[in-house]
Design an enzyme around this catalytic site. Structure first.
Site, mmCIF file in Angstrom:
data_model
loop_
_atom_site.group_PDB
_atom_site.id
_atom_site.type_symbol
_atom_site.label_atom_id
_atom_site.label_comp_id
_atom_site.label_asym_id
_atom_site.label_seq_id
_atom_site.Cartn_x
_atom_site.Cartn_y
_atom_site.Cartn_z
ATOM 1 C CE LYS A 40 -0.356 -0.364 5.039
ATOM 2 N NZ LYS A 40 -1.189 -0.872 6.141
ATOM 3 N NE ARG A 140 -7.150 0.141 10.607
ATOM 4 C CZ ARG A 140 -5.872 -0.043 10.250
ATOM 5 N NH1 ARG A 140 -5.037 0.982 10.196
ATOM 6 N NH2 ARG A 140 -5.430 -1.243 9.932
ATOM 7 C CG HIS A 170 -4.241 -4.621 11.771
ATOM 8 N ND1 HIS A 170 -3.118 -5.194 11.230
ATOM 9 C CD2 HIS A 170 -3.942 -3.309 11.932
ATOM 10 C CE1 HIS A 170 -2.184 -4.257 11.062
ATOM 11 N NE2 HIS A 170 -2.657 -3.117 11.494
ATOM 12 N NE ARG A 223 -3.212 -8.005 7.483
ATOM 13 C CZ ARG A 223 -3.792 -8.505 8.573
ATOM 14 N NH1 ARG A 223 -4.403 -9.685 8.517
ATOM 15 N NH2 ARG A 223 -3.758 -7.850 9.712
ATOM 16 C CE1 TYR A 268 12.044 32.713 0.777
ATOM 17 C CE2 TYR A 268 12.265 30.327 0.944
ATOM 18 C CZ TYR A 268 12.035 31.464 0.189
ATOM 19 O OH TYR A 268 11.813 31.352 -1.153
ATOM 20 C CB CYS A 314 13.891 26.481 0.432
ATOM 21 S SG CYS A 314 15.163 27.567 1.069
ATOM 22 C CG ASP A 316 11.651 23.940 -4.915
ATOM 23 O OD1 ASP A 316 10.732 23.096 -4.875
ATOM 24 O OD2 ASP A 316 11.460 25.149 -5.126
HETATM 25 C C1 PLP Z 1 -0.518 -1.819 6.841
HETATM 26 C C2 PLP Z 1 -1.141 -3.068 7.301
HETATM 27 C C3 PLP Z 1 -0.366 -4.225 7.468
HETATM 28 C C4 PLP Z 1 1.148 -4.235 7.351
HETATM 29 O O1 PLP Z 1 1.694 -3.719 8.536
HETATM 30 P P1 PLP Z 1 3.276 -3.677 8.778
HETATM 31 O O2 PLP Z 1 3.412 -3.150 10.153
HETATM 32 O O3 PLP Z 1 3.818 -2.717 7.770
HETATM 33 O O4 PLP Z 1 3.781 -5.032 8.570
HETATM 34 C C5 PLP Z 1 -1.022 -5.404 7.764
HETATM 35 N N1 PLP Z 1 -2.356 -5.439 7.939
HETATM 36 C C6 PLP Z 1 -3.134 -4.338 7.821
HETATM 37 C C7 PLP Z 1 -4.603 -4.437 8.033
HETATM 38 C C8 PLP Z 1 -2.556 -3.104 7.520
HETATM 39 O O5 PLP Z 1 -3.317 -2.016 7.422
#
Ligand code: PLP
Length: 373
Positions: A40, A140, A170, A223, A268, A314, A316
């Site tokens: 992602k 979430r 998660h 994941r 600046y 700045c 750039d």
């Molecule tokens: C981003 C995400 C992950 C990956 O998490 P890491 O800490 O980068 O390994 C896994 N599961 C879900 C639902 C996420 O949003």
């Protein structure tokens, strides 16, 4: 934003590092557990497509992304493996999801009902692949109780145009030394599994931190995200379970070098005034590249020396104090190794009072990603 190739500022991405990090993780996993690479947010700023292709070569068998467009990007370059969209996709977009053969997250009953109506309208012959999300304590998205999950599973199984492909949750504290909340979430996930008559093809709960530091995580897929890029998910909190190799270097070159008299203002607002005669170098990177104004006072590496960023950053460009004269074109390192010195993404995160995840994501699209074998 246009990618600026005609300037020496670059993010160098080392494919070998990504491969190595994934290979090490796969070696530790039980045979039946698959690794999906989480790519992602442009692969956490490293480039989604290149990261996905590298992950495939290293043994990943699927991908996770956050949004529908990120999933489509992978399909458009010919990736055929399973792709799961982790966040909520509005039912109005489901015909695209079907067209691209993607898997989506089901997180509420209302969404399922709406999706059902949408699928009837589309009249597709291919069923929609769904992963049920259980909220075991992240707060979430997801179903909250075992009964809700069971009901959602039955709803999907009763729908001819839906296919129950996955169940997941998660963890919110997998990267902490105190494992009590992780254990609570794990127990809640087990309680859900206990009330189900059957389980889908994929059951998954592990992010990088869970895979790294928790042995008895449930499921048959992980994941794997940030650790793939060689970044310790916990920051400083826990030692790496195996040595991770950082995949990204941020480099540029000096574009002007001058010696200034004492009392000269830099940048600046004249927030820095030379206290004495000083050699000052200008580097073509600024906050539009994601190198934020808060980086004033931090250092950049030139010829193995830590050179302080003086004056405001700045849009750039920025200025640094050099120990002595250097030629225009001298390489500088903002993240990575230079001579015997190194600046890590964690160092940048520490200076910004944030996490390296955020640093990786904030390097803007203007900075070209150059892939190294
Ligand atoms: C981003 C995400 C992950 C990956 O998490 P890491 O800490 O980068 O390994 C896994 N599961 C879900 C639902 C996420 O949003």
């Amino acid at each position: 934003m246009v990618v600026t190739y005609h300037r020496p500022t670059r993010a160098l991405i080392h494919r070998k590092a990504i491969e190595e990090n994934i290979r090490q993780e796969i070696q530790r996993l039980p045979q039946e557990v698959e690794l999906f690479a989480v790519v992602k947010a442009q692969g956490y700023g490293h480039g989604a497509v290149a990261t996905a292709q590298t992950a495939l070569a290293a043994g990943a068998t699927g991908f996770c992304v956050a949004t529908l467009d990120e999933a489509i990007e992978l399909r458009e370059v010919g990736i055929v493996e399973p792709i799961l969209i982790l966040s909520v996709v509005f039912p109005s977009y489901l015909s695209l999801v079907l067209d691209y053969d993607l898997s989506v997250t089901a997180a509420t009953k209302d969404w399922l009902v709406e999706a059902q109506e949408m699928l009837a309208e589309i009249g597709s012959e291919i069923p929609l692949k769904l992963h049920i999300k259980a909220d075991t304590g992240m707060g979430r998205i997801g179903f909250l109780t075992p009964d809700e999950v069971r009901e959602a599973a039955l709803f999907i199984q009763d729908s001819p145009n839906m296919l129950w492909e996955g169940l997941f949750t998660h963890f919110s504290t997998a990267d902490e030394a105190d494992t009590s909340y992780w254990e609570l979430q794990n127990q809640r996930f087990k309680n859900i599994l206990a009330v189900l008559e059957e389980t889908p093809r994929y059951v998954h709960a592990s992010n990088s931190a869970t895979a790294l530091w928790h042995k008895d995580f449930p499921g048959n897929m992980i994941r794997y995200g940030v650790a793939m890029f060689g970044l310790n998910p916990s920051g400083h909190a826990l030692p790496e379970a195996y040595p991770l190799t950082p995949a990204l270097e941020l480099v540029s070159e000096l574009i002007q070098v001058k010696e200034l008299a004492p009392g000269e203002g830099i940048g600046y607002g004249e927030t820095y005034v030379t206290p004495e005669k000083e050699w000052v170098g200008t580097v073509p990177i600024g906050y539009a590249d994601g190198w934020l104004r808060k980086m004033q006072g931090f250092s950049i590496l030139v010829d193995g020396n830590f050179c302080e960023i003086i004056g405001r950053v700045c849009m750039d460009q920025l200025m640094i104090r050099l120990p002595h004269e250097y030629k225009v074109g001298t390489p500088v390192t903002l993240i990575g190794k230079n001579g015997a010195a190194e600046i890590t993404m964690q160092d940048v995160a520490d200076h910004l009072d944030t996490i390296h995840y955020e640093v990786a994501c904030m390097i803007s699209e203007r900075v070209p990603r150059i892939y190294k074998e």
